[in-house]
Design a protein around this motif. Sequence first.
Motif, PDB file in Angstrom:
ATOM      1  N   SER A 180       9.331   5.832  -6.929  1.00  0.00           N
ATOM      2  CA  SER A 180      10.004   7.128  -7.095  1.00  0.00           C
ATOM      3  C   SER A 180       9.092   8.138  -7.779  1.00  0.00           C
ATOM      4  O   SER A 180       8.979   9.292  -7.337  1.00  0.00           O
ATOM      5  N   GLN A 181       8.426   7.711  -8.835  1.00  0.00           N
ATOM      6  CA  GLN A 181       7.544   8.613  -9.574  1.00  0.00           C
ATOM      7  C   GLN A 181       6.389   9.111  -8.712  1.00  0.00           C
ATOM      8  O   GLN A 181       5.997  10.275  -8.783  1.00  0.00           O
ATOM      9  N   VAL A 182       5.834   8.229  -7.890  1.00  0.00           N
ATOM     10  CA  VAL A 182       4.672   8.579  -7.076  1.00  0.00           C
ATOM     11  C   VAL A 182       5.069   9.423  -5.863  1.00  0.00           C
ATOM     12  O   VAL A 182       4.380  10.381  -5.509  1.00  0.00           O
ATOM     13  N   SER A 183       6.175   9.076  -5.219  1.00  0.00           N
ATOM     14  CA  SER A 183       6.561   9.758  -3.977  1.00  0.00           C
ATOM     15  C   SER A 183       7.385  11.017  -4.203  1.00  0.00           C
ATOM     16  O   SER A 183       7.410  11.914  -3.352  1.00  0.00           O
ATOM     17  N   GLY A 184       8.091  11.090  -5.337  1.00  0.00           N
ATOM     18  CA  GLY A 184       8.957  12.236  -5.584  1.00  0.00           C
ATOM     19  C   GLY A 184      10.369  12.066  -5.046  1.00  0.00           C
ATOM     20  O   GLY A 184      11.212  12.945  -5.190  1.00  0.00           O
ATOM     21  N   THR A 424      -1.627   5.442  12.839  1.00  0.00           N
ATOM     22  CA  THR A 424      -1.005   4.783  13.996  1.00  0.00           C
ATOM     23  C   THR A 424       0.090   5.630  14.644  1.00  0.00           C
ATOM     24  O   THR A 424       0.746   5.181  15.577  1.00  0.00           O
ATOM     25  N   GLY A 425       0.311   6.846  14.113  1.00  0.00           N
ATOM     26  CA  GLY A 425       1.216   7.797  14.750  1.00  0.00           C
ATOM     27  C   GLY A 425       2.652   7.317  14.834  1.00  0.00           C
ATOM     28  O   GLY A 425       3.250   6.888  13.846  1.00  0.00           O
ATOM     29  N   PHE A 426       3.235   7.395  16.052  1.00  0.00           N
ATOM     30  CA  PHE A 426       4.632   7.039  16.291  1.00  0.00           C
ATOM     31  C   PHE A 426       4.955   5.641  15.785  1.00  0.00           C
ATOM     32  O   PHE A 426       6.073   5.372  15.340  1.00  0.00           O
ATOM     33  N   LEU A 427       4.000   4.732  15.848  1.00  0.00           N
ATOM     34  CA  LEU A 427       4.228   3.344  15.443  1.00  0.00           C
ATOM     35  C   LEU A 427       4.046   3.116  13.943  1.00  0.00           C
ATOM     36  O   LEU A 427       4.174   1.985  13.481  1.00  0.00           O
ATOM     37  N   PHE A 428       3.786   4.184  13.196  1.00  0.00           N
ATOM     38  CA  PHE A 428       3.541   3.993  11.769  1.00  0.00           C
ATOM     39  C   PHE A 428       4.680   3.280  11.049  1.00  0.00           C
ATOM     40  O   PHE A 428       4.418   2.432  10.185  1.00  0.00           O
ATOM     41  N   PHE A 453       0.263   3.241  -2.709  1.00  0.00           N
ATOM     42  CA  PHE A 453       0.508   3.703  -1.354  1.00  0.00           C
ATOM     43  C   PHE A 453       1.775   4.538  -1.148  1.00  0.00           C
ATOM     44  O   PHE A 453       2.007   5.025  -0.038  1.00  0.00           O
ATOM     45  N   SER A 454       2.615   4.713  -2.172  1.00  0.00           N
ATOM     46  CA  SER A 454       3.881   5.431  -1.947  1.00  0.00           C
ATOM     47  C   SER A 454       3.657   6.873  -1.489  1.00  0.00           C
ATOM     48  O   SER A 454       4.376   7.381  -0.611  1.00  0.00           O
ATOM     49  N   LYS A 455       2.671   7.554  -2.077  1.00  0.00           N
ATOM     50  CA  LYS A 455       2.398   8.936  -1.682  1.00  0.00           C
ATOM     51  C   LYS A 455       1.878   8.989  -0.250  1.00  0.00           C
ATOM     52  O   LYS A 455       2.252   9.888   0.534  1.00  0.00           O
ATOM     53  N   LEU A 456       1.017   8.059   0.121  1.00  0.00           N
ATOM     54  CA  LEU A 456       0.497   7.983   1.487  1.00  0.00           C
ATOM     55  C   LEU A 456       1.649   7.724   2.463  1.00  0.00           C
ATOM     56  O   LEU A 456       1.718   8.337   3.539  1.00  0.00           O
ATOM     57  N   GLN A 457       2.552   6.830   2.111  1.00  0.00           N
ATOM     58  CA  GLN A 457       3.705   6.533   2.959  1.00  0.00           C
ATOM     59  C   GLN A 457       4.561   7.788   3.148  1.00  0.00           C
ATOM     60  O   GLN A 457       5.011   8.090   4.268  1.00  0.00           O
ATOM     61  N   TYR A 458       4.768   8.516   2.071  1.00  0.00           N
ATOM     62  CA  TYR A 458       5.589   9.727   2.122  1.00  0.00           C
ATOM     63  C   TYR A 458       4.945  10.785   3.033  1.00  0.00           C
ATOM     64  O   TYR A 458       5.601  11.334   3.928  1.00  0.00           O
ATOM     65  N   ALA A 459       3.670  11.060   2.812  1.00  0.00           N
ATOM     66  CA  ALA A 459       2.982  12.119   3.564  1.00  0.00           C
ATOM     67  C   ALA A 459       2.881  11.777   5.048  1.00  0.00           C
ATOM     68  O   ALA A 459       3.083  12.643   5.914  1.00  0.00           O
ATOM     69  N   THR A 460       2.580  10.523   5.369  1.00  0.00           N
ATOM     70  CA  THR A 460       2.436  10.123   6.765  1.00  0.00           C
ATOM     71  C   THR A 460       3.764  10.208   7.497  1.00  0.00           C
ATOM     72  O   THR A 460       3.835  10.664   8.644  1.00  0.00           O
ATOM     73  N   ALA A 461       4.842   9.768   6.848  1.00  0.00           N
ATOM     74  CA  ALA A 461       6.165   9.835   7.475  1.00  0.00           C
ATOM     75  C   ALA A 461       6.544  11.278   7.773  1.00  0.00           C
ATOM     76  O   ALA A 461       7.073  11.584   8.852  1.00  0.00           O
ATOM     77  N   GLY A 465       7.519  13.097  11.518  1.00  0.00           N
ATOM     78  CA  GLY A 465       8.931  13.415  11.668  1.00  0.00           C
ATOM     79  C   GLY A 465       9.892  12.297  11.331  1.00  0.00           C
ATOM     80  O   GLY A 465      11.045  12.303  11.783  1.00  0.00           O
ATOM     81  N   VAL A 466       9.470  11.338  10.521  1.00  0.00           N
ATOM     82  CA  VAL A 466      10.339  10.239  10.075  1.00  0.00           C
ATOM     83  C   VAL A 466      10.746  10.497   8.634  1.00  0.00           C
ATOM     84  O   VAL A 466       9.955  11.016   7.845  1.00  0.00           O
ATOM     85  N   ASP A 467      11.988  10.164   8.292  1.00  0.00           N
ATOM     86  CA  ASP A 467      12.441  10.354   6.915  1.00  0.00           C
ATOM     87  C   ASP A 467      11.555   9.526   5.980  1.00  0.00           C
ATOM     88  O   ASP A 467      11.440   8.309   6.142  1.00  0.00           O
ATOM     89  N   PRO A 468      10.918  10.153   4.996  1.00  0.00           N
ATOM     90  CA  PRO A 468       9.971   9.436   4.124  1.00  0.00           C
ATOM     91  C   PRO A 468      10.579   8.271   3.347  1.00  0.00           C
ATOM     92  O   PRO A 468       9.866   7.326   3.004  1.00  0.00           O
ATOM     93  N   VAL A 469      11.880   8.309   3.076  1.00  0.00           N
ATOM     94  CA  VAL A 469      12.480   7.213   2.311  1.00  0.00           C
ATOM     95  C   VAL A 469      12.391   5.899   3.092  1.00  0.00           C
ATOM     96  O   VAL A 469      12.348   4.813   2.498  1.00  0.00           O
TER      97      VAL A 469
END
Length: 589
Positions: A180-184, A424-428, A453-461, A465-469
């Motif tokens: 939560s702290q890293v991703s916001g 990996t785009g759509f398959l991320f 990796f939480s920030k990377l997960q958030y930004a890539t999602a 167009g995928v919900d970052p959560v």
Amino acid sequence: MIWKQVIDPFNSIALSVLVAAIPILFIFWALIIKKMKGYQASLIATGLAMIIATLVYGMPVKLALLSAAHGALYGLFPICWLVIMAVFLFNITVKSGQFEIIKHFMASITSDRRLQALLIAFSFGSFLEGTAGFGAPVAITAAMLVGLGFNPLYASGICLIANTAPVAFGSIGIPITVASQVSGIPELPISQMVGRTLPILSIMLPFYLVSIIASVKKAQEIWPAVLVSGLSFAFLQYVSSNFLGPALPDVIAGLGSIVCLMVFLQVWKPKTTWRFTNEPAATINTDVRYTRGQLIRAWAPFIVLTIMVIAWGVQPIKDALNSAGMVQFEFPGLHNAIQGEDGSLLPKLFKFNYLSAAGTAILMAGLISIPLVGLTYREGATVFGATLNQLKFPILTIAAVLGFAYILNDSGITLTLAAVLANTGFLFPFFAPVLGWLGVFITGSDTSANALFSKLQYATAQSIGVDPVVTVAANISGGVVGKMISPQSIAVAAAAGNLVGKESELFRFTVKHSFFMLLFICFLVLAQAYAIKWVIPVYEMLGSKKTATIPDVSKGYTCLIGLAILLAVIATAILRTAKTKEPTPDLVN
């Protein structure tokens, strides 16, 4: 001098990834094929990582050495500190003879190894993960199962596998707090998303564990008990994670499933009692009956342990202990000496919280328990010395593993591997759990993997167009199945299960199960991202402003006084039971 991390040293991400993967592939090769001892594989892998970091990534040798030293120091404290104390507590129980009573009690509930594994490895292990975490659940439950007569390899292996379901909510929800702290993203929606993924695994896990121990056919023989264990755990995990937050799911689900299974076993018993093939038949004398007081005395170390780890997890107590006993310093020569890809300097601090560490809570539990189980402190000191000797190679392994992890992170090797998955785009969403799995394999901690990796997960999602959560939660869920093959976890389990030097056997035992569960979570997350979006919680992002609050340590000291009074009352009651005449030893087992 400031050195900047390099993510693509060859200006070819494919070639950079091939080189970056060498130290990790070596770990797999060394443990699966070469069957090296854990400390040997860890030391060589650390050397390989250092060579690649300096020669390929251009990391100065001084920084590489300091990074390894920083990791090794973290391995010694708090990780090894916790493992030593957990095994010490168990050894006290064995030395005093009280564990014989515990074995008799467990056999009185059930002498079936399948059901004992569910009660201890799955349910009790979850409770310990929720309170202490950081290796304590595997260390304590594996030692208990070995003490009950389990095959050491199976005891350690199933405890590692059983520890997957609760890891996300370990240590009073710290992994989700960090994510939560890293991703916001607020804690509750992350907790809800994880709580809509892992309960599916939790339902299947008891049957899976019993199938590993005995076979699918033998698991089917006790399907009612397996169902009670899995469903009660999954239901309580879902409810608590979705409505209460990330702090208590493991504690509630662990205790709840223990109670449900014990109550169920009062009205249902398996037709046959299953034990290991080469194991002698049970010789428990059913005519022996221990008094309630004798049972409480035997369980005293674990009762005190439970109280201590819960108390150490209470924030006011933690604040008070930190105010009185914590040293934090900038790691010399390494702090702010590395610049991340985003231009920020990486802080390198070491926090020596010798009072609030979970290992200290377990040490206190051990010291309180020594007279309660009938030992002198001189005998306790002897047990402690024997414990240190027992764990000398695991301590070396854990220190080497953490040095390995810190070099991979500080040099940028880990970020190179992450960059490929992020492209990996759509398959991320399918590969998002792999990122968490990789992070936990490297660091040994779901908390650390989320920090990475939480920030990377958030930004890539967001970019696809995928919900970052979904992907932030996937990092956590994928990480839990990487825990069972992390070299750090393997070292802890090997130490507790008397498998020192046989870490490769334990790794080969768990690795296929890790891949299988990871694949299952990958497909589930992919479905959550695109097909079953209705499972995604509605939420708002955290505000950008953070307010610093000064902890009220007076409240913590008040809680500590209350804890001391509670422990004194419990200790007095237990010591009074010592006057009760116990059955002769030959009647116990």
